[in-house]
Motif scaffolding. Structure first.
Motif, short mmCIF file in Angstrom:
data_model
loop_
_atom_site.label_atom_id
_atom_site.label_comp_id
_atom_site.label_asym_id
_atom_site.label_seq_id
_atom_site.Cartn_x
_atom_site.Cartn_y
_atom_site.Cartn_z
N TRP A 130 0.83 -1.21 0.00
CA TRP A 130 0.00 0.00 0.00
C TRP A 130 0.86 1.25 0.00
CZ3 TRP A 130 -4.71 1.21 -1.24
CH2 TRP A 130 -5.22 2.46 -0.87
N SER A 131 2.00 1.23 0.66
CA SER A 131 2.89 2.39 0.75
C SER A 131 3.75 2.58 -0.49
CB SER A 131 3.81 2.25 1.97
OG SER A 131 3.05 2.23 3.16
N ALA A 132 3.77 1.62 -1.38
CA ALA A 132 4.59 1.73 -2.59
C ALA A 132 4.15 2.93 -3.42
CB ALA A 132 4.48 0.45 -3.42
N SER A 133 5.09 3.51 -4.13
CA SER A 133 4.76 4.68 -4.96
C SER A 133 4.55 4.30 -6.43
CB SER A 133 5.89 5.72 -4.85
OG SER A 133 7.11 5.16 -5.29
N ASN A 134 4.50 3.01 -6.72
CA ASN A 134 4.33 2.53 -8.09
C ASN A 134 2.86 2.22 -8.38
OD1 ASN A 134 7.19 2.47 -8.40
ND2 ASN A 134 7.21 0.53 -7.31
N TYR A 135 2.37 2.70 -9.52
CA TYR A 135 0.99 2.48 -9.92
C TYR A 135 0.93 1.71 -11.22
CZ TYR A 135 -0.60 5.77 -6.39
OH TYR A 135 -0.86 6.39 -5.20
N GLU A 136 -0.17 0.98 -11.40
CA GLU A 136 -0.42 0.30 -12.66
C GLU A 136 -1.88 0.41 -13.04
OE1 GLU A 136 1.44 -3.46 -11.91
OE2 GLU A 136 -0.04 -4.06 -10.43
#
Length: 182
Positions: free
Chosen positions: A40-46
């Protein structure tokens, strides 16, 4: 009972046995919480674009198949990360038109063990856990537990899951394109 199963599917992803040092329930809950929190804290989106819903012809009559929608219009978004082993974790939400051309949202967590035959190509196999809502079940939350596989090139992937079932239900291969925005 369905609500309990839905809560379990949303809150407790299957723990990867090789990553669990402590087999007590506290260790499993702690690992699940950490995995979800890190993802959830990751800054990567897809982004996800559904492209096909294939009904296994062995389980459906031709008349039923002719009446089903196998071109699911929809869109989804998710956050993802690769862990220290290079495996993919994702949290996602997607909505698409189901077999009856009704809107079906789904949200959950997914994991894939990744293999890299070359620098730009990845193959993945894993699972997804989540919840979905269907019109033919009066949009009551239903748990989703399904296998997941992908073929990826750079930021673009073809990802699929198979929904198991019985004669005249389930047994559907659902496929979408996944694009890692960053």
């Amino acid at each position: 009972m369905i609500r309990k199963l839905t809560a379990i599917a949303l809150l407790t992803p299957i723990i990867h046995l090789n990553a669990v040092a402590d087999t007590t329930s506290y260790g499993i809950w702690s690992d699940a919480k950490n995995t979800l929190s890190e993802t959830w804290s990751a800054s990567n989106y897809e982004l996800y674009v559904p492209i096909n819903t294939w009904h296994n012809r062995h389980y459906y009559s031709q008349e039923k198949i002719d009446g089903y929608n196998e071109q699911p219009w929809g869109l989804g978004i998710g956050k993802y990360r690769y862990d220290e082993d290079g495996d993919w974790h994702g949290i996602y939400a997607m909505a698409f038109t189901d077999s009856h051309s009704k809107v079906q949202p789904v949200a959950g967590y997914a994991f894939q063990k990744m293999w890299r035959p070359s620098n730009n190509v990845r193959l993945g196999a894993g699972y997804t856990l989540g919840v979905t809502l269907r019109e033919d079940f009066n949009y009551m939350p239903l748990p989703v537990i399904a296998p997941l596989a992908s073929i990826e090139y750079k930021q673009l992937a073809l990802q699929s899951t198979y929904i198991f079932g019985g004669k005249g239900n389930g047994n559907i291969l659902f496929t979408w394109i996944k694009w890692q925005v960053n």
